[in-house]
Design an enzyme around this catalytic site. Sequence first.
Site, mmCIF file in Angstrom:
data_model
loop_
_atom_site.group_PDB
_atom_site.id
_atom_site.type_symbol
_atom_site.label_atom_id
_atom_site.label_comp_id
_atom_site.label_asym_id
_atom_site.label_seq_id
_atom_site.Cartn_x
_atom_site.Cartn_y
_atom_site.Cartn_z
ATOM 1 N N HIS A 45 -5.055 -30.573 -27.092
ATOM 2 C CA HIS A 45 -5.230 -30.858 -28.525
ATOM 3 C C HIS A 45 -6.215 -29.857 -29.143
ATOM 4 O O HIS A 45 -5.965 -29.297 -30.201
ATOM 5 C CB HIS A 45 -5.823 -32.258 -28.745
ATOM 6 C CG HIS A 45 -4.928 -33.398 -28.397
ATOM 7 N ND1 HIS A 45 -5.338 -34.439 -27.614
ATOM 8 C CD2 HIS A 45 -3.644 -33.678 -28.754
ATOM 9 C CE1 HIS A 45 -4.356 -35.317 -27.486
ATOM 10 N NE2 HIS A 45 -3.316 -34.875 -28.163
ATOM 11 N N ARG A 56 4.813 -29.083 -26.818
ATOM 12 C CA ARG A 56 4.717 -28.686 -25.413
ATOM 13 C C ARG A 56 6.079 -28.351 -24.820
ATOM 14 O O ARG A 56 6.324 -27.250 -24.373
ATOM 15 C CB ARG A 56 4.071 -29.797 -24.578
ATOM 16 C CG ARG A 56 2.588 -29.872 -24.700
ATOM 17 C CD ARG A 56 2.075 -31.202 -24.263
ATOM 18 N NE ARG A 56 2.653 -32.257 -25.085
ATOM 19 C CZ ARG A 56 2.255 -33.509 -25.060
ATOM 20 N NH1 ARG A 56 1.332 -33.893 -24.222
ATOM 21 N NH2 ARG A 56 2.805 -34.396 -25.859
ATOM 22 N N LYS A 92 2.155 -47.301 -29.247
ATOM 23 C CA LYS A 92 1.280 -47.048 -28.100
ATOM 24 C C LYS A 92 0.124 -48.043 -28.081
ATOM 25 O O LYS A 92 -0.508 -48.282 -29.108
ATOM 26 C CB LYS A 92 0.698 -45.628 -28.188
ATOM 27 C CG LYS A 92 1.715 -44.523 -28.012
ATOM 28 C CD LYS A 92 1.030 -43.169 -28.073
ATOM 29 C CE LYS A 92 2.015 -42.020 -27.892
ATOM 30 N NZ LYS A 92 1.369 -40.704 -28.050
ATOM 31 N N SER A 120 -2.492 -36.855 -22.972
ATOM 32 C CA SER A 120 -3.496 -37.921 -22.883
ATOM 33 C C SER A 120 -3.080 -38.937 -21.815
ATOM 34 O O SER A 120 -3.906 -39.403 -21.035
ATOM 35 C CB SER A 120 -3.655 -38.625 -24.230
ATOM 36 O OG SER A 120 -4.131 -37.729 -25.202
HETATM 37 P P1 ADP Z 1 0.985 -38.917 -31.084
HETATM 38 O O1 ADP Z 1 0.596 -40.208 -30.420
HETATM 39 O O2 ADP Z 1 0.959 -38.973 -32.559
HETATM 40 O O3 ADP Z 1 2.221 -38.283 -30.533
HETATM 41 P P2 ADP Z 1 -0.926 -37.316 -29.585
HETATM 42 O O4 ADP Z 1 -2.371 -37.606 -29.766
HETATM 43 O O5 ADP Z 1 -0.326 -37.672 -28.281
HETATM 44 O O6 ADP Z 1 -0.215 -37.937 -30.823
HETATM 45 O O7 ADP Z 1 -0.702 -35.766 -29.853
HETATM 46 C C1 ADP Z 1 -0.972 -35.195 -31.110
HETATM 47 C C2 ADP Z 1 -0.251 -33.870 -31.230
HETATM 48 O O8 ADP Z 1 -0.724 -32.959 -30.252
HETATM 49 C C3 ADP Z 1 1.252 -33.965 -30.992
HETATM 50 O O9 ADP Z 1 1.892 -33.086 -31.881
HETATM 51 C C4 ADP Z 1 1.422 -33.511 -29.563
HETATM 52 O O10 ADP Z 1 2.712 -32.950 -29.339
HETATM 53 C C5 ADP Z 1 0.343 -32.453 -29.494
HETATM 54 N N1 ADP Z 1 -0.120 -32.185 -28.145
HETATM 55 C C6 ADP Z 1 -0.591 -33.056 -27.244
HETATM 56 N N2 ADP Z 1 -0.953 -32.437 -26.091
HETATM 57 C C7 ADP Z 1 -0.708 -31.119 -26.291
HETATM 58 C C8 ADP Z 1 -0.838 -29.934 -25.491
HETATM 59 N N3 ADP Z 1 -1.289 -29.993 -24.247
HETATM 60 N N4 ADP Z 1 -0.476 -28.740 -26.037
HETATM 61 C C9 ADP Z 1 0.002 -28.704 -27.317
HETATM 62 N N5 ADP Z 1 0.162 -29.766 -28.104
HETATM 63 C C10 ADP Z 1 -0.176 -30.954 -27.616
#
Ligand code: ADP
Length: 165
Positions: A17, A90, A41, A128
Amino acid sequence: MRLAICPGSFDPVTNGHLDIIKRSSKMFDELIVAVFHNPNKKPFFTMEERVEMLRMATEGIPNVRVDSFTGLLNEYVRLNNTHVIVRGLRAFSDFEAEVQRALLIKSVDPEIETIFIMTSGKYSFVSSTGIKELAGFGGKITGLVPACVEERLIKRSRDFIATGK
Ligand code: ADP
C-alpha cells in the site's frame, strides 16, 4: 489543485500500500488516503487503529493526509471536491474486481475517474490478508509492513489465533 483519493480497508497498511501511496503522491498536489469500512470484510483492526497506523507510516510524506469514512465512495470523492480515485493493482484477480468497482462508481457518477498504479514487483505478493495469516503463525513479516505496524500486528495476531477475537 490536483487532489486524489486513495481508498481502501488498510487492515492493516502494508508496504505494498505504502509503495502505491508514495508513488501516487508524486502525481498529485495532495493525496487523501481514506480508510473505508468494507461490508464484505470482517475487520481485524478498528477504524481508529487503521487510521493511526497509516498516519504513522505516512508521516514523512508531506502531501498525504489520512482520513476515514463510512458511506459511499462517490459521496466522499465529491465531498472533497475532486473526481480522481487511485487504486493499486497486483494481479489479474485484482483487475477483475477493480474494473467492476470502477465501472460501478462511474455508473453512479460518470465524471469520476479511477486510476490504477501497478504494484512494484517486490510487493506483488503482499496482501493484508496474507500478512495477517503469516504473522498469526509466527512468520517473519519484517520488510513487508511498516515498522510501526509490525509489532502491533504480531501481538494482535497471536491474541487472535489464541482466543479467536
Ligand atoms: P479494499 O479492501 O478496498 O480492496 P485494500 O486495503 O485491501 O482495500 O487495498 C487497497 C488498494 O491497494 C487496492 O486497490 C488494492 O488492490 C491495493 N493493494 C493492496 N496491496 C497491494 C500491493 N501489494 N501492491 C499494489 N497494490 C496493492
